[in-house]
Design a protein around this motif. Structure first.
Motif, short mmCIF file in Angstrom:
data_model
loop_
_atom_site.label_atom_id
_atom_site.label_comp_id
_atom_site.label_asym_id
_atom_site.label_seq_id
_atom_site.Cartn_x
_atom_site.Cartn_y
_atom_site.Cartn_z
N VAL A 25 0.84 -1.20 0.00
CA VAL A 25 0.00 0.00 0.00
C VAL A 25 0.88 1.25 0.00
CG1 VAL A 25 -1.60 1.34 1.44
CG2 VAL A 25 -2.02 -1.08 1.03
N ILE A 26 1.89 1.27 0.83
CA ILE A 26 2.81 2.42 0.89
C ILE A 26 3.51 2.61 -0.46
CG2 ILE A 26 4.91 3.33 1.98
CD1 ILE A 26 2.37 3.46 3.74
N ALA A 27 3.92 1.51 -1.09
CA ALA A 27 4.59 1.60 -2.39
C ALA A 27 3.66 2.18 -3.46
CB ALA A 27 5.10 0.23 -2.82
N VAL A 28 2.40 1.77 -3.45
CA VAL A 28 1.43 2.31 -4.42
C VAL A 28 1.23 3.80 -4.18
CG1 VAL A 28 -1.01 2.26 -5.08
CG2 VAL A 28 0.26 0.13 -4.86
N ILE A 29 1.08 4.20 -2.93
CA ILE A 29 0.86 5.62 -2.60
C ILE A 29 2.08 6.46 -3.02
CG2 ILE A 29 0.57 7.26 -0.70
CD1 ILE A 29 -1.03 5.00 0.74
N VAL A 30 3.27 6.00 -2.65
CA VAL A 30 4.49 6.75 -2.98
C VAL A 30 4.69 6.78 -4.50
CG1 VAL A 30 7.01 6.73 -2.79
CG2 VAL A 30 5.60 6.37 -0.76
N GLY A 31 4.47 5.65 -5.17
CA GLY A 31 4.64 5.60 -6.62
C GLY A 31 3.70 6.56 -7.34
N ALA A 32 2.44 6.58 -6.93
CA ALA A 32 1.47 7.48 -7.55
C ALA A 32 1.84 8.94 -7.27
CB ALA A 32 0.07 7.18 -7.05
N THR A 33 2.25 9.23 -6.04
CA THR A 33 2.61 10.60 -5.68
C THR A 33 3.80 11.08 -6.49
OG1 THR A 33 1.79 10.20 -3.44
CG2 THR A 33 3.21 12.11 -3.76
N VAL A 34 4.82 10.26 -6.61
CA VAL A 34 6.01 10.63 -7.40
C VAL A 34 5.64 10.84 -8.86
CG1 VAL A 34 8.22 9.75 -8.27
CG2 VAL A 34 7.67 9.58 -5.83
N GLN A 35 4.79 9.96 -9.39
CA GLN A 35 4.39 10.09 -10.79
C GLN A 35 3.61 11.38 -11.01
OE1 GLN A 35 1.52 9.75 -12.93
NE2 GLN A 35 2.78 9.54 -14.74
N VAL A 36 2.72 11.75 -10.10
CA VAL A 36 1.97 12.99 -10.22
C VAL A 36 2.91 14.19 -10.16
CG1 VAL A 36 0.25 14.49 -9.10
CG2 VAL A 36 -0.20 12.06 -9.35
N ILE A 37 3.85 14.17 -9.24
CA ILE A 37 4.79 15.28 -9.07
C ILE A 37 5.66 15.45 -10.32
CG2 ILE A 37 6.84 16.05 -7.80
CD1 ILE A 37 5.49 14.84 -5.28
N ARG A 38 6.12 14.36 -10.92
CA ARG A 38 7.03 14.43 -12.08
C ARG A 38 6.33 14.78 -13.39
NH1 ARG A 38 10.94 9.59 -12.53
NH2 ARG A 38 11.77 11.04 -14.06
N THR A 39 5.01 14.63 -13.43
CA THR A 39 4.26 14.91 -14.66
C THR A 39 4.01 16.41 -14.77
OG1 THR A 39 3.18 12.77 -14.50
CG2 THR A 39 2.15 14.39 -15.93
N PRO A 40 4.28 17.00 -15.95
CA PRO A 40 4.03 18.44 -16.11
C PRO A 40 2.53 18.76 -15.98
CG PRO A 40 5.04 17.50 -18.09
CD PRO A 40 4.84 16.39 -17.14
N SER A 41 2.23 19.90 -15.41
CA SER A 41 0.84 20.30 -15.19
C SER A 41 0.05 20.36 -16.49
CB SER A 41 0.79 21.66 -14.50
OG SER A 41 1.37 21.58 -13.23
N TYR A 42 0.69 20.84 -17.57
CA TYR A 42 -0.06 20.97 -18.82
C TYR A 42 -0.48 19.62 -19.39
CZ TYR A 42 4.42 20.06 -21.13
OH TYR A 42 5.60 19.50 -21.53
N ALA A 43 0.22 18.53 -19.03
CA ALA A 43 -0.20 17.20 -19.48
C ALA A 43 -1.54 16.83 -18.83
CB ALA A 43 0.86 16.17 -19.15
N PHE A 44 -1.73 17.25 -17.58
CA PHE A 44 -3.02 17.01 -16.93
C PHE A 44 -4.11 17.84 -17.61
CE2 PHE A 44 -0.28 15.38 -13.65
CZ PHE A 44 -1.02 14.36 -13.08
N LEU A 76 -3.76 5.73 -10.78
CA LEU A 76 -2.88 4.90 -11.62
C LEU A 76 -3.63 4.16 -12.72
CD1 LEU A 76 -0.49 3.51 -8.86
CD2 LEU A 76 0.07 5.20 -10.62
N THR A 77 -4.88 3.78 -12.46
CA THR A 77 -5.62 3.00 -13.46
C THR A 77 -6.46 3.83 -14.41
OG1 THR A 77 -7.44 2.64 -11.90
CG2 THR A 77 -5.71 0.96 -11.99
N SER A 78 -6.92 5.01 -13.98
CA SER A 78 -7.80 5.76 -14.88
C SER A 78 -7.20 7.07 -15.39
CB SER A 78 -9.14 6.04 -14.19
OG SER A 78 -8.95 6.89 -13.09
N ILE A 79 -6.52 7.82 -14.56
CA ILE A 79 -6.00 9.12 -14.98
C ILE A 79 -4.63 9.00 -15.62
CG2 ILE A 79 -5.42 11.45 -14.20
CD1 ILE A 79 -8.42 10.70 -14.04
N ARG A 80 -3.75 8.22 -15.02
CA ARG A 80 -2.38 8.10 -15.54
C ARG A 80 -2.35 7.68 -17.01
NH1 ARG A 80 2.22 4.12 -13.05
NH2 ARG A 80 3.71 4.35 -14.71
N PRO A 81 -3.15 6.70 -17.46
CA PRO A 81 -3.09 6.36 -18.89
C PRO A 81 -3.49 7.54 -19.79
CG PRO A 81 -4.17 4.61 -17.66
CD PRO A 81 -3.98 5.75 -16.71
#
Length: 147
Positions: A25-44, A76-81
């Motif tokens: 659970v901690i790995a999923v939370i940290v992984g998603a958080t890091v991925q959100v932080i590293r993604t540029p805002s305009y991609a969202f 991770l399953t709906s927004i990230r793709p």
């Protein structure tokens, strides 16, 4: 009779399972958080989502790891793709749209006939942005007669 004393191996297995779930659970939370932080805002923005929203949902629910993990899994399953679909063919983020927008051209003369920069004996039509192929000869005018 203490059942845990009778089955020490079972206690060990359950402890390992619970640790694996917790760290998963901690790995999923940290992984998603890091991925959100590293993604540029305009991609969202291109993906019609919000970086601030997902970062807030994942981090704000950290006091409730189960809910935070659910938010991370939804991300991770709906927004990230959708967000990753904004990457170009090489797999890198495109240049920010504001850096690729054409620059506003200011302080250019309005469209009209002007002295040809290549041939001073002609006028050339300026369309407001570029010189055209249309030219006209400059007809010398004589000064007005003296009084």
């Amino acid at each position: 009779m203490d059942i845990s004393a009778s089955y020490p191996l079972l206690n060990l297995v359950w402890t390992l399972v619970l640790c694996a779930v917790f760290f998963g659970v901690i790995a999923v939370i940290v992984g998603a958080t890091v991925q959100v932080i590293r993604t540029p805002s305009y991609a969202f923005v291109i993906a019609r989502s919000s970086k601030a929203l997902w970062l807030t949902l994942i981090i704000a629910t950290l006091l409730l790891p189960g809910i935070s993990a659910i938010m991370a899994i939804i991300y991770l399953t709906s927004i990230r793709p959708r967000v990753n679909a904004t990457k170009d063919a090489s797999g890198s983020w495109p240049i920010h749209p504001s850096k690729t927008a054409p620059l506003a051209v200011t302080n250019l003369p309005v469209a009209g006939w002007y002295a040809d920069p290549e041939s001073p004996s002609n006028f050339r039509w300026w369309d407001g942005r570029n010189w055209s192929e249309s030219i006209a000869p400059i007809i010398p005018t004589s000064p007005p007669p003296a009084p």
